[in-house]
Design a protein around this motif. Structure first.
Motif, mmCIF file in Angstrom:
data_model
loop_
_atom_site.group_PDB
_atom_site.id
_atom_site.type_symbol
_atom_site.label_atom_id
_atom_site.label_comp_id
_atom_site.label_asym_id
_atom_site.label_seq_id
_atom_site.Cartn_x
_atom_site.Cartn_y
_atom_site.Cartn_z
ATOM 1 N N ALA A 127 0.820 -1.209 0.000
ATOM 2 C CA ALA A 127 0.000 0.000 0.000
ATOM 3 C C ALA A 127 0.856 1.262 0.000
ATOM 4 N N GLU A 128 1.958 1.263 0.766
ATOM 5 C CA GLU A 128 2.806 2.446 0.836
ATOM 6 C C GLU A 128 3.476 2.733 -0.508
ATOM 7 N N CYS A 129 4.032 1.701 -1.136
ATOM 8 C CA CYS A 129 4.699 1.899 -2.430
ATOM 9 C C CYS A 129 3.694 2.262 -3.517
ATOM 10 N N HIS A 130 2.514 1.692 -3.437
ATOM 11 C CA HIS A 130 1.466 2.026 -4.406
ATOM 12 C C HIS A 130 1.095 3.505 -4.290
ATOM 13 N N SER A 131 0.995 3.998 -3.056
ATOM 14 C CA SER A 131 0.691 5.415 -2.842
ATOM 15 C C SER A 131 1.801 6.302 -3.387
ATOM 16 N N LEU A 132 3.057 5.895 -3.137
ATOM 17 C CA LEU A 132 4.193 6.670 -3.646
ATOM 18 C C LEU A 132 4.215 6.689 -5.173
ATOM 19 N N GLU A 133 3.918 5.535 -5.799
ATOM 20 C CA GLU A 133 3.866 5.487 -7.262
ATOM 21 C C GLU A 133 2.793 6.422 -7.797
ATOM 22 N N THR A 134 1.640 6.431 -7.141
ATOM 23 C CA THR A 134 0.546 7.300 -7.567
ATOM 24 C C THR A 134 0.954 8.760 -7.450
ATOM 25 N N LEU A 135 1.607 9.124 -6.340
ATOM 26 C CA LEU A 135 2.069 10.497 -6.157
ATOM 27 C C LEU A 135 3.097 10.887 -7.217
ATOM 28 N N GLN A 136 3.975 9.962 -7.578
ATOM 29 C CA GLN A 136 4.982 10.260 -8.593
ATOM 30 C C GLN A 136 4.334 10.494 -9.952
ATOM 31 N N VAL A 137 3.305 9.722 -10.288
ATOM 32 C CA VAL A 137 2.598 9.909 -11.558
ATOM 33 C C VAL A 137 1.914 11.264 -11.585
ATOM 34 N N VAL A 138 1.255 11.638 -10.482
ATOM 35 C CA VAL A 138 0.578 12.937 -10.406
ATOM 36 C C VAL A 138 1.596 14.060 -10.495
ATOM 37 N N ALA A 139 2.706 13.932 -9.783
ATOM 38 C CA ALA A 139 3.740 14.969 -9.804
ATOM 39 C C ALA A 139 4.327 15.116 -11.205
ATOM 40 N N ALA A 140 4.549 14.019 -11.893
ATOM 41 C CA ALA A 140 5.096 14.075 -13.254
ATOM 42 C C ALA A 140 4.128 14.767 -14.203
ATOM 43 N N SER A 141 2.835 14.496 -14.056
ATOM 44 C CA SER A 141 1.862 15.148 -14.937
ATOM 45 C C SER A 141 1.771 16.640 -14.642
ATOM 46 N N LYS A 142 1.854 17.024 -13.369
ATOM 47 C CA LYS A 142 1.829 18.442 -13.003
ATOM 48 C C LYS A 142 3.081 19.152 -13.538
ATOM 49 N N LYS A 143 4.237 18.481 -13.473
ATOM 50 C CA LYS A 143 5.472 19.068 -13.964
ATOM 51 C C LYS A 143 5.388 19.284 -15.471
ATOM 52 N N ALA A 144 4.878 18.298 -16.191
ATOM 53 C CA ALA A 144 4.734 18.424 -17.648
ATOM 54 C C ALA A 144 3.768 19.550 -17.997
ATOM 55 N N GLU A 145 2.709 19.684 -17.200
ATOM 56 C CA GLU A 145 1.724 20.741 -17.423
ATOM 57 C C GLU A 145 2.360 22.111 -17.187
ATOM 58 N N ALA A 146 3.210 22.203 -16.188
ATOM 59 C CA ALA A 146 3.856 23.470 -15.865
ATOM 60 C C ALA A 146 4.891 23.861 -16.925
ATOM 61 N N GLU A 147 5.476 22.873 -17.604
ATOM 62 C CA GLU A 147 6.519 23.149 -18.579
ATOM 63 C C GLU A 147 5.986 23.375 -19.986
#
Length: 139
Positions: A108-128
């Motif tokens: 569950a912890e790693c799954h949550s971290l993976e989800t956060l990384q995907v969201v962060a990557a999409s936000k970064k791409a949106e910002a760039e």
């Protein structure tokens, strides 16, 4: 479509799966098609696990199926053992941190971290992405 298969089977004396009405070869030994057999087996295994406190090797032995099939269902997240996962499942560990898990491929912890990384990557791409000044301005 299923009605057509059933009518044709009655006319030509072909076998039909009683669950899904799929045409079966006369040489096919079972009454149910392979997909329906698999579905019934899975339902029986799931019910057996719910009623009994068992390990995967006991399930495999009871149903005369390979342990790899039971572990595959666990990795797919289709079944989950109750109770302490470290005692009930052997050899199923999180693919990231190695902690024993009860289903799926990550804890569950790693799954949550993976989800956060995907969201962060999409936000970064949106910002760039490139923006145009005054694009929505009405003149």
């Amino acid at each position: 479509m299923q009605l057509i298969h059933k009518d044709r089977a009655e006319k030509f004396k072909e076998k039909v799966c009683p669950d899904c009405n799929q045409l079966l070869s006369e040489l096919y030994p079972d009454e149910l098609c392979p997909l329906c057999k698999e579905r019934h087996l899975f339902n029986d295994v799931r019910d057996y696990i719910r009623e009994n406190d068992v390990r995967e090797h006991e399930v495999a032995e009871h149903f005369n199926i390979p342990i790899s099939k039971v572990r595959g269902w666990i990795r797919e997240g289709r079944i989950q053992y109750k109770g302490d996962t470290a005692k009930s499942i052997t050899g199923v560990h999180c693919r990231i941190c190695g902690k024993p898990i009860s289903f799926g491929v990550t804890c569950a912890e790693c799954h949550s971290l993976e989800t956060l990384q995907v969201v962060a990557a999409s936000k970064k791409a949106e910002a760039e992405e490139m923006r145009f000044l005054g694009k929505n301005r009405v003149e």
